[in-house]
Scaffold this motif. Structure first.
Motif, mmCIF file in Angstrom:
data_model
loop_
_atom_site.group_PDB
_atom_site.id
_atom_site.type_symbol
_atom_site.label_atom_id
_atom_site.label_comp_id
_atom_site.label_asym_id
_atom_site.label_seq_id
_atom_site.Cartn_x
_atom_site.Cartn_y
_atom_site.Cartn_z
ATOM 1 N N GLN A 294 -8.664 18.530 4.573
ATOM 2 C CA GLN A 294 -9.300 18.825 5.853
ATOM 3 C C GLN A 294 -10.017 17.602 6.417
ATOM 4 O O GLN A 294 -9.915 17.306 7.609
ATOM 5 N N MET A 295 -10.726 16.872 5.554
ATOM 6 C CA MET A 295 -11.429 15.679 6.017
ATOM 7 C C MET A 295 -10.459 14.611 6.505
ATOM 8 O O MET A 295 -10.738 13.894 7.474
ATOM 9 N N GLN A 296 -9.291 14.510 5.848
ATOM 10 C CA GLN A 296 -8.302 13.533 6.274
ATOM 11 C C GLN A 296 -7.704 13.904 7.622
ATOM 12 O O GLN A 296 -7.437 13.032 8.458
ATOM 13 N N ILE A 297 -7.487 15.214 7.847
ATOM 14 C CA ILE A 297 -6.986 15.659 9.150
ATOM 15 C C ILE A 297 -7.993 15.325 10.244
ATOM 16 O O ILE A 297 -7.636 14.830 11.316
ATOM 17 N N ILE A 298 -9.271 15.581 9.955
ATOM 18 C CA ILE A 298 -10.326 15.238 10.917
ATOM 19 C C ILE A 298 -10.340 13.729 11.169
ATOM 20 O O ILE A 298 -10.459 13.268 12.309
ATOM 21 N N ALA B 130 8.430 16.881 3.095
ATOM 22 C CA ALA B 130 9.495 16.377 2.214
ATOM 23 C C ALA B 130 9.035 16.144 0.786
ATOM 24 O O ALA B 130 9.806 16.370 -0.157
ATOM 25 N N PHE B 131 7.788 15.687 0.602
ATOM 26 C CA PHE B 131 7.344 15.279 -0.724
ATOM 27 C C PHE B 131 6.135 16.065 -1.232
ATOM 28 O O PHE B 131 5.666 15.822 -2.340
ATOM 29 N N GLY B 132 5.626 16.964 -0.426
ATOM 30 C CA GLY B 132 4.495 17.763 -0.860
ATOM 31 C C GLY B 132 3.184 17.006 -0.936
ATOM 32 O O GLY B 132 2.259 17.443 -1.629
ATOM 33 N N GLN B 133 3.086 15.859 -0.221
ATOM 34 C CA GLN B 133 1.828 15.114 -0.189
ATOM 35 C C GLN B 133 0.835 15.866 0.691
ATOM 36 O O GLN B 133 1.018 15.987 1.899
ATOM 37 N N SER B 134 -0.181 16.406 0.073
ATOM 38 C CA SER B 134 -1.146 17.203 0.831
ATOM 39 C C SER B 134 -2.114 16.301 1.590
ATOM 40 O O SER B 134 -2.417 15.193 1.166
ATOM 41 N N ALA C 256 0.829 -1.209 0.000
ATOM 42 C CA ALA C 256 0.000 0.000 0.000
ATOM 43 C C ALA C 256 0.862 1.256 0.000
ATOM 44 O O ALA C 256 0.523 2.254 -0.669
ATOM 45 N N LEU C 257 1.988 1.237 0.738
ATOM 46 C CA LEU C 257 2.858 2.405 0.785
ATOM 47 C C LEU C 257 3.396 2.789 -0.593
ATOM 48 O O LEU C 257 3.669 3.961 -0.857
ATOM 49 N N ALA C 258 3.548 1.782 -1.455
ATOM 50 C CA ALA C 258 4.064 2.055 -2.802
ATOM 51 C C ALA C 258 2.989 2.608 -3.730
ATOM 52 O O ALA C 258 3.320 3.144 -4.791
ATOM 53 N N LEU C 259 1.722 2.483 -3.333
ATOM 54 C CA LEU C 259 0.633 2.814 -4.254
ATOM 55 C C LEU C 259 -0.244 3.967 -3.799
ATOM 56 O O LEU C 259 -1.076 4.443 -4.577
ATOM 57 N N MET C 260 -0.082 4.426 -2.555
ATOM 58 C CA MET C 260 -0.962 5.485 -2.054
ATOM 59 C C MET C 260 -0.225 6.333 -1.033
ATOM 60 O O MET C 260 0.821 5.913 -0.515
ATOM 61 N N PRO C 261 -0.724 7.532 -0.734
ATOM 62 C CA PRO C 261 -0.103 8.373 0.294
ATOM 63 C C PRO C 261 -0.041 7.652 1.630
ATOM 64 O O PRO C 261 -0.900 6.833 1.958
ATOM 65 N N ILE C 262 0.973 7.993 2.432
ATOM 66 C CA ILE C 262 1.198 7.284 3.690
ATOM 67 C C ILE C 262 0.027 7.463 4.656
ATOM 68 O O ILE C 262 -0.259 6.580 5.452
ATOM 69 N N ILE D 169 0.482 11.204 12.939
ATOM 70 C CA ILE D 169 0.872 12.609 12.787
ATOM 71 C C ILE D 169 2.209 12.709 12.067
ATOM 72 O O ILE D 169 2.352 13.442 11.081
ATOM 73 N N PHE D 170 3.206 11.937 12.539
ATOM 74 C CA PHE D 170 4.562 12.055 12.001
ATOM 75 C C PHE D 170 4.644 11.638 10.528
ATOM 76 O O PHE D 170 5.309 12.296 9.733
ATOM 77 N N GLY D 171 3.971 10.527 10.164
ATOM 78 C CA GLY D 171 4.052 10.053 8.787
ATOM 79 C C GLY D 171 3.513 11.044 7.779
ATOM 80 O O GLY D 171 4.247 11.488 6.864
ATOM 81 N N PRO D 172 2.244 11.466 7.881
ATOM 82 C CA PRO D 172 1.697 12.442 6.932
ATOM 83 C C PRO D 172 2.404 13.793 6.998
ATOM 84 O O PRO D 172 2.553 14.462 5.966
ATOM 85 N N LEU D 173 2.845 14.210 8.207
ATOM 86 C CA LEU D 173 3.524 15.506 8.318
ATOM 87 C C LEU D 173 4.832 15.498 7.544
ATOM 88 O O LEU D 173 5.138 16.437 6.801
ATOM 89 N N PHE D 174 5.628 14.432 7.694
ATOM 90 C CA PHE D 174 6.893 14.358 6.957
ATOM 91 C C PHE D 174 6.637 14.242 5.455
ATOM 92 O O PHE D 174 7.366 14.827 4.652
ATOM 93 N N ALA D 175 5.604 13.493 5.080
ATOM 94 C CA ALA D 175 5.265 13.366 3.658
ATOM 95 C C ALA D 175 4.897 14.720 3.062
ATOM 96 O O ALA D 175 5.224 15.016 1.903
ATOM 97 N N TRP D 176 4.236 15.551 3.842
ATOM 98 C CA TRP D 176 3.856 16.883 3.375
ATOM 99 C C TRP D 176 5.078 17.788 3.241
ATOM 100 O O TRP D 176 5.258 18.482 2.237
#
Length: 312
Positions: A281-285, A274-278, A90-96, A265-272
């Motif tokens: 708002q719904m995902q944050i919730i 380092a890699f610009g993975q946005s 899944a990590l290879a095919l979608m955002p973390i 928190i750490f995974g999506p934050l670093f992805a944002w």
């Protein structure tokens, strides 16, 4: 004595948060591995690098490498290996954020397995936590019924097998050395990688270019482009698991487990960063709802444990 317990609890929480921060960072680089080598080569290579490091953990006195009951430990290792194969695919095919959300369906599956198979009573607070976590997962994954993609289910399958391994660990492996459990898991992952490579060598298939071919790609050599990221994964995973083990040794498991959700928190934050993975708002919730469900489950587990100890 109480002051010492508080100190241990604080240290355990700090160690767990540090471990999750490492995992949240290094798992973002699986996509770099997936660009040039395959899932099976990745797990075999990582296992070969991790095993000497795990041996060092045993030498340092953190636990024996030999399991007490090989059969049960082998079953647990197979279950968690299946979970990791689905998760890393899944990590290879979608955002973390989506991959982690799917993996963290495991507490929901644990409760369902406990209620349906183990016939344990599930109280209203746990039901609320499950519904809250499930709603959060839907917010993060955002499945579209009109254009269903089976890839969405990959991390959820990982969560299911991770839950099964957790149930086996709790019911049959509580007296096993943590280092032995870790070593058995890594050996099984390495064997799965070797079996996958042999199968693909005997029955090759057409492989898409880049990350889309991660699970279908056979042996690639030389692997200089992926090797640094495999080393990062091996070293980072060993350090993180060492701290995770120490956290569970110092603190009460139901308390420490809550801090595992900090990886959301750490995974999506670093992805944002380092890699610009946005992250919408719904995902944050949704991430907040999943973490809240984990805190609720941990609080309830700790309360039940305290009541049981008081009754004894």
């Amino acid at each position: 004595m109480q002051s010492q317990q508080q100190t241990h609890s604080i240290m355990a929480s700090l160690l767990m948060v540090a471990a999750m921060s490492i995992i949240g960072v290094i798992d973002n680089f699986v996509i770099r591995v997936a660009e040039s080598v395959g899932l099976w080569q990745f797990h075999l290579s990582r296992a070969l690098l991790m095993l000497p490091l795990i041996a060092v953990l045993s030498i340092l006195g953190l636990g024996t490498l030999r399991p007490r009951r090989i059969g049960v430990v082998a079953v647990r290792s197979v279950l968690i290996t299946l979970a990791m194969l689905f998760y890393f695919s899944a990590l290879a095919l979608m955002p973390i954020a989506q991959a982690l959300a799917g993996l963290f369906t495991s507490p929901i599956f644990v409760l369902l397995i406990s209620a349906l198979l183990l016939k344990q009573r599930i109280g209203p607070w746990r039901i609320v936590a499950v519904l809250l976590g499930f709603s959060g997962i839907l917010c993060v994954l955002q499945p579209d019924p009109t254009s269903f993609d089976v890839k969405t289910l990959l991390p959820v399958a990982g969560g299911f097998f991770y839950a099964l391994s957790a149930v086996v660990t709790r019911t049959h492996c509580s007296d096993e050395s943590t280092v032995a459990l870790l070593a058995a898991m890594v050996v099984t992952l390495g064997l799965a990688g070797a079996i996958g490579l042999i199968w693909l060598a005997l029955f090759p298939v057409g492989v898409p270019v880049g990350p889309d071919g991660f699970a279908m790609r056979g042996w690639v050599w030389p692997m200089q482009d992926a090797l640094p990221w495999v080393v990062v994964q091996a070293v980072g995973s060993t350090i993180a698991v060492f701290m995770l083990i120490k956290a569970y040794q110092l603190g009460e498991p139901s308390y420490v487990a809550v801090f595992e959700y900090s990886v959301m928190i750490f995974g999506p934050l670093f992805a944002w960063v380092a890699f610009g993975q946005s992250v919408g708002q719904m995902q944050i919730i949704g991430i907040g709802m999943i973490a809240s469900a984990g805190v609720l489950l941990g609080w309830r587990e700790r309360r039940i444990s305290s009541l049981q100890q008081a009754a004894q």
